[in-house]
Write an enzyme that holds these catalytic residues in place. Structure first.
Site, PDB file in Angstrom:
ATOM      1  N   ARG A 160       0.808  -1.216   0.000  1.00 38.07           N
ATOM      2  CA  ARG A 160       0.000   0.000   0.000  1.00 38.07           C
ATOM      3  C   ARG A 160       0.847   1.275   0.000  1.00 38.07           C
ATOM      4  NH1 ARG A 160      -1.485   0.589   5.142  1.00 38.07           N
ATOM      5  NH2 ARG A 160      -2.924  -1.127   5.257  1.00 38.07           N
ATOM      6  N   ASP A 183      -5.614  22.056  -9.516  1.00 33.88           N
ATOM      7  CA  ASP A 183      -5.980  20.972 -10.432  1.00 33.88           C
ATOM      8  C   ASP A 183      -5.435  21.349 -11.813  1.00 33.88           C
ATOM      9  OD1 ASP A 183      -7.315  19.292 -12.263  1.00 33.88           O
ATOM     10  OD2 ASP A 183      -9.024  19.044 -10.918  1.00 33.88           O
ATOM     11  N   TYR A 235     -14.111  21.661 -10.680  1.00 35.18           N
ATOM     12  CA  TYR A 235     -14.743  20.387 -11.042  1.00 35.18           C
ATOM     13  C   TYR A 235     -15.836  20.056 -10.013  1.00 35.18           C
ATOM     14  CZ  TYR A 235     -14.632  15.272 -11.895  1.00 35.18           C
ATOM     15  OH  TYR A 235     -14.936  13.966 -12.157  1.00 35.18           O
ATOM     16  N   LYS A 252      -7.344  11.125 -17.277  1.00 37.33           N
ATOM     17  CA  LYS A 252      -7.635  11.858 -18.505  1.00 37.33           C
ATOM     18  C   LYS A 252      -6.471  11.700 -19.493  1.00 37.33           C
ATOM     19  CE  LYS A 252     -11.413  12.905 -16.393  1.00 37.33           C
ATOM     20  NZ  LYS A 252     -11.635  14.040 -15.517  1.00 37.33           N
TER      21      LYS A 252
HETATM   22  C1  LIG Z   1     -12.145  13.998 -14.216  1.00 36.88           C
HETATM   23  C2  LIG Z   1     -11.591  15.099 -13.427  1.00 36.88           C
HETATM   24  C3  LIG Z   1     -11.214  14.902 -12.102  1.00 36.88           C
HETATM   25  C4  LIG Z   1     -11.427  13.602 -11.368  1.00 36.88           C
HETATM   26  O1  LIG Z   1     -10.685  12.552 -11.899  1.00 36.88           O
HETATM   27  P1  LIG Z   1     -11.155  11.023 -11.721  1.00 36.88           P
HETATM   28  O2  LIG Z   1      -9.939  10.248 -12.055  1.00 36.88           O
HETATM   29  O3  LIG Z   1     -12.295  10.834 -12.664  1.00 36.88           O
HETATM   30  O4  LIG Z   1     -11.562  10.864 -10.286  1.00 36.88           O
HETATM   31  C5  LIG Z   1     -10.646  15.968 -11.441  1.00 36.88           C
HETATM   32  N1  LIG Z   1     -10.472  17.167 -12.025  1.00 36.88           N
HETATM   33  C6  LIG Z   1     -10.829  17.388 -13.300  1.00 36.88           C
HETATM   34  C7  LIG Z   1     -10.600  18.737 -13.901  1.00 36.88           C
HETATM   35  C8  LIG Z   1     -11.408  16.376 -14.036  1.00 36.88           C
HETATM   36  O5  LIG Z   1     -11.795  16.616 -15.296  1.00 36.88           O
END
Ligand SMILES: *Cc1c(COP(=O)(O)O)cnc(C)c1O
Length: 395
Positions: A57, A182, A110, A207
């Site tokens: 972990r 982010d 988000y 993404k």
């Molecule tokens: C999709 C997304 C997230 C979350 O990511 P996951 O892997 O789906 O939990 C966070 N920030 C942005 C800008 C996103 O588009």
């Protein structure tokens, strides 16, 4: 490697072929138990900092390969992986907050980030205020003595406002708050958060880094002083990504530069075509010269990825459905950053509290995939034909 150009880092970071039979890619370690040769070695590992591998972990050579590669690429000190982008956001926020603290979050964040802040941080006695994404240095007026975190996302989810990251970060720093951002849209390639005062750069690696619409993965890339609290938070919560998904993240990195370049070219071509349709009010994509965020984007970013939105003039919902329902190449779905094109009706009005989103027309978010650009435009052209027919039809 730190001095190399990004494409070179992407190609070579995290590989140590001669540590495993000359095989180019690192092995996928499926690990829970880690054995020690002696009591002394076991006790030494338990007493060491979190980077020592003493349990599956905590980390494996597979997670460390990805973390090292992304930290080098982005110019951070070290990175921590998580099971999803949202897990990374939650882990990083919890690393710096406790009851009585205050957090400032951009109103353009988000949606699930907002829900985590309002529902979970709120339950633990952390006050959350949302701020206008375009606030810039004026954020200083919202910072309280107990403000611990200023959270940014640029460009904003759904609406693509470009934040003045250095101005906001400088005000946060002056007040002793941590700057969390982010950076999913730009990836480590198109925005360098550590050159602009960010302490923790968060990625939904799901993404573009994974890039193939399959694995879920999160990353927290940290400045030196932020690393230990973030890693500690991840260890305490027990958040860890699966080994095969870590491997897919590392594999996705190798082609990130070529993919992103193509996503960006396609997005610009689609944005340009869409802006010329009479039903389109405006395109929200900072790479477009007439976008309100274009100047800031040019100043701070080195490229644009493939995600943008289109504001339509007011039109009935069935007409939007006629446009979107029968697209052949654009799938209707959440998430993005994979190889395929997507379209999605989005409703930022429901998410805002510090600012208002009161454009009367529908908003559609597009992800430009890797298909042939003319094929994509032809698909949209047929879609706008259906939209026009729906609007002309008597009720
Ligand atoms: C999709 C997304 C997230 C979350 O990511 P996951 O892997 O789906 O939990 C966070 N920030 C942005 C800008 C996103 O588009």
């Amino acid at each position: 490697m730190t001095d190399a150009q990004p494409e070179t880092i992407l190609t070579h970071a995290g590989t140590t072929p001669f540590n495993h039979h000359g095989i180019v890619n690192p092995p996928v370690y499926h690990a829970s138990t880690v054995l020690f040769p002696s009591v002394a070695a076991l006790e030494a590992a338990d007493a060491a900092p979190f980077d020592i591998i003493n349990y599956g972990r905590i980390g494996t050579p597979t997670s460390q390969a990805l973390e090292g590669a992304v930290a080098t690429l982005e110019g951070g000190f070290k990175a921590v992986t998580a099971a999803s982008g949202l897990a990374a956001i939650a882990t990083a926020l919890m690393a710096f907050t406790q009851a009585g603290d205050h957090v400032l979050v951009t109103d353009s964040a988000y949606g699930p980030t907002r829900r985590f802040c309002s529902e979970v941080l709120g339950r633990f006695g952390v006050a959350v205020d949302y701020y206008d994404p375009l606030i810039g240095a004026d954020i200083a007026a919202l910072i309280r003595p107990e403000t611990r975190v200023v959270y940014l996302e640029a460009p904003g989810s759904l609406t693509f406002e470009v934040q003045d990251v250095p101005a906001i970060a400088a005000a946060a720093k002056a007040a002793g708050a941590q700057v969390l951002m982010d950076n999913t849209w730009a990836t480590p390639l198109y925005f360098r958060p550590f050159d602009h005062g960010v302490d923790v750069s968060i990625h939904a690696a799901t993404k573009y880094i994974v890039g193939h619409s399959d694995a879920m993965l999160g990353l927290m890339v940290c400045a030196e002083a932020a690393y230990e609290p973030v890693k500690r938070s991840a260890v305490r919560f027990g958040t860890c990504a699966g080994p095969d998904d870590l491997y897919l993240g590392l594999r996705g990195l190798r082609t990130l530069a070529v993919r992103l370049k193509r996503h960006g070219q396609a997005a610009l071509a689609l944005a340009d075509w869409l802006a010329r349709q009479p039903e389109v009010d405006r395109v929200l994509y900072p790479a477009c010269p007439d976008d309100p965020g274009h100047a800031l984007w040019r100043r701070d970013f080195t490229g644009a990825s493939g995600l943008f939105s289109v504001q339509l003039h007011p039109c009935p919902k069935p007409a939007v459905a006629a446009l979107l329902d029968h697209l052949e190449l654009f799938g209707l779905g959440y998430s993005w950053g994979g190889f395929e094109s997507l379209a999605l009706p989005v409703y930022p009005r429901k998410l805002r509290t510090a600012t208002r989103w009161d454009h009367p027309g529908p908003l559609v978010r597009f992800h430009a995939g890797l298909e042939d650009i003319d094929d994509l435009i032809a698909d949209l052209d047929r879609g706008f034909g259906r939209l026009r027919a729906a609007m002309a039809a008597p009720d």
